[in-house]
Write an enzyme that holds these catalytic residues in place. Sequence first.
Site, mmCIF file in Angstrom:
data_model
loop_
_atom_site.group_PDB
_atom_site.id
_atom_site.type_symbol
_atom_site.label_atom_id
_atom_site.label_comp_id
_atom_site.label_asym_id
_atom_site.label_seq_id
_atom_site.Cartn_x
_atom_site.Cartn_y
_atom_site.Cartn_z
ATOM 1 N N ASN A 11 6.130 17.050 -9.168
ATOM 2 C CA ASN A 11 6.208 16.684 -7.877
ATOM 3 C C ASN A 11 7.469 16.898 -7.452
ATOM 4 O OD1 ASN A 11 6.075 15.636 -5.301
ATOM 5 N ND2 ASN A 11 5.376 13.478 -5.934
ATOM 6 N N ARG A 93 2.223 19.173 -7.120
ATOM 7 C CA ARG A 93 1.738 18.412 -5.639
ATOM 8 C C ARG A 93 2.415 19.177 -4.718
ATOM 9 N NH1 ARG A 93 4.438 13.942 -2.447
ATOM 10 N NH2 ARG A 93 2.637 13.253 -1.082
ATOM 11 N N HIS A 182 -1.662 12.199 1.913
ATOM 12 C CA HIS A 182 -1.973 11.467 0.897
ATOM 13 C C HIS A 182 -3.521 11.676 0.310
ATOM 14 C CE1 HIS A 182 0.628 8.068 2.789
ATOM 15 N NE2 HIS A 182 1.435 8.866 1.830
ATOM 16 N N ASN A 213 5.223 3.195 1.111
ATOM 17 C CA ASN A 213 6.175 2.995 2.288
ATOM 18 C C ASN A 213 5.582 4.000 3.212
ATOM 19 O OD1 ASN A 213 8.667 2.500 3.019
ATOM 20 N ND2 ASN A 213 9.550 4.399 2.645
ATOM 21 N N ARG A 243 8.107 4.704 9.758
ATOM 22 C CA ARG A 243 7.295 5.423 10.812
ATOM 23 C C ARG A 243 6.740 4.663 11.627
ATOM 24 N NH1 ARG A 243 4.845 9.002 6.491
ATOM 25 N NH2 ARG A 243 6.530 10.223 5.516
ATOM 26 N N ARG A 286 8.265 -6.700 1.031
ATOM 27 C CA ARG A 286 8.560 -7.966 0.175
ATOM 28 C C ARG A 286 9.541 -8.629 0.928
ATOM 29 N NH1 ARG A 286 9.264 -4.345 -5.149
ATOM 30 N NH2 ARG A 286 9.753 -3.141 -3.618
ATOM 31 N N GLU A 386 -2.180 9.107 -8.383
ATOM 32 C CA GLU A 386 -2.154 10.502 -8.058
ATOM 33 C C GLU A 386 -1.562 11.690 -9.071
ATOM 34 O OE1 GLU A 386 -0.128 10.549 -3.497
ATOM 35 O OE2 GLU A 386 0.291 8.885 -4.462
HETATM 36 P P1 AMP Z 1 4.882 3.090 -2.703
HETATM 37 O O1 AMP Z 1 5.121 3.961 -1.518
HETATM 38 O O2 AMP Z 1 3.503 3.118 -3.063
HETATM 39 O O3 AMP Z 1 5.440 3.231 -3.946
HETATM 40 O O4 AMP Z 1 5.061 1.589 -2.105
HETATM 41 C C1 AMP Z 1 6.354 1.392 -1.801
HETATM 42 C C2 AMP Z 1 6.351 -0.011 -0.998
HETATM 43 O O5 AMP Z 1 5.395 -1.122 -1.612
HETATM 44 C C3 AMP Z 1 7.759 -0.674 -1.075
HETATM 45 O O6 AMP Z 1 8.296 -0.196 0.290
HETATM 46 C C4 AMP Z 1 7.281 -2.150 -0.729
HETATM 47 O O7 AMP Z 1 7.458 -2.541 0.710
HETATM 48 C C5 AMP Z 1 5.962 -2.321 -1.230
HETATM 49 N N1 AMP Z 1 5.784 -3.200 -2.351
HETATM 50 C C6 AMP Z 1 5.870 -2.873 -3.797
HETATM 51 N N2 AMP Z 1 5.802 -4.158 -4.455
HETATM 52 C C7 AMP Z 1 5.467 -5.224 -3.525
HETATM 53 C C8 AMP Z 1 5.165 -6.644 -3.567
HETATM 54 N N3 AMP Z 1 5.070 -7.288 -4.944
HETATM 55 N N4 AMP Z 1 4.823 -7.167 -2.435
HETATM 56 C C9 AMP Z 1 4.817 -6.632 -1.312
HETATM 57 N N5 AMP Z 1 5.056 -5.150 -1.072
HETATM 58 C C10 AMP Z 1 5.449 -4.596 -2.358
#
Ligand code: AMP
Length: 402
Positions: A11, A93, A182, A213, A243, A286, A386
């Site tokens: 990726n 990807r 996605h 994110n 965004r 978080r 993915e």
């Molecule tokens: P991803 O793009 O799927 O890697 O998701 C990243 C986002 O997941 C981060 O910016 C966090 O806001 C959210 N995230 C990760 N762990 C947690 C958690 N334990 N509780 C709430 N949000 C989380």
Amino acid sequence: MTDGTRVLVLNAGSSSVKYQLIDMVDGSRPAAGLVERIGEADGRLVHTAADGTKRERAEVFADHPAALGAVAGELAADGLGLDSPRLAAIGHRVVHGGQRFTAPTLVTDEVVAEIRRLIPVAPLHNPANITGIEVARTLRPDLPQVAVFDTAFHTTLPEAAARYAIDRKTADEHRVRRYGFHGTSHQYVSRAAARLLGRDPAEVNVIVLHLGNGASASAVAGGVCVETSMGLTPLEGLVMGTRSGDVDPGLVFHLHRVGGLTVDEIDDLLNRRSGLLGLCGDNDMREVLRRAGEGDEEARLAFDAYVHRLRKYVGAYYAVLGRVDVVAFTAGVGENAAPVREAACAGLEALGIAVDPELNSVRSGAARLISPGYARVAVAVVPTDEELEIAQQAFALVHGRN
Ligand code: AMP
């Protein structure tokens, strides 16, 4: 055809490369890693070996060829070099496949040229994806390289959902339509959600909420995607980390004419300084949850706006599908943030959607149901994968099973 059983998933982003080596027979992941800050002074490579041990290199990776060369070196150091006969394919990807690429595709010069022609609609992503493909082809010219497109799963959108209501000629001239992104995750999660119910994906209607994110929703009818929330670009739809998601397009003219912002400034505002970050100064859910828990009003508003938009999309996609069997939460926020899942489903009991507080609070890395037994619609947490989806699609293609 090859005798190999492993797929290397690559990726390649604008300044990073993520990789994972997956064995399709025993399901093991002999290696994984990430190169960050390519082209900058403080580059970093983190390689994770089969036993979980990590090796870290802090050095300058001048460009993508240098970064991918370093990845090849790390793999070789573990006896997993790109020259290994156990390698069946490299799965790439690729973010944008336009209308042309509806399925995983064996890379040829012509395919690379077409991905290049799509750069105007994916200026941030496709150039890096192409570089990844080209370097991998140089390193291992005889190996099948498979492009797996983020947009492919959404190419089944009915024309009525894919078209913006603007002048057709202008739209077609500039390839303006709703592509969605996605897709690899939506495809993987919709199938995994059906399997969690013990049912054939072809019989199940799913609303997938990919909340990372970046965030997007999709409506999947019997395995076929019929609606998705991202559009021409990944800006449309849900409130995301940075965004805005849906806004009145008139806002762009307003900020330009009245606010005096340039187009680039508005682009930066909506893509990088909006969403949770714009509303409360934090883009990590978080932090938003922690601050809201302490009574911070801005964080509370950011959370409320985030889940308000989610609930609206769940209702809209219910109407699109007519019947919903399962709502599946996935990605960083969807898999981990129980309060988001609870609030997104709150008040939807009349639609048969409910969350059991106890099941929702369980922390687990496994796919699981969080709805009470009586609910008409299942609600599930389904960790996305993915890389596995890309590896499976690439492997199936080189073995003639696509
Ligand atoms: P991803 O793009 O799927 O890697 O998701 C990243 C986002 O997941 C981060 O910016 C966090 O806001 C959210 N995230 C990760 N762990 C947690 C958690 N334990 N509780 C709430 N949000 C989380």
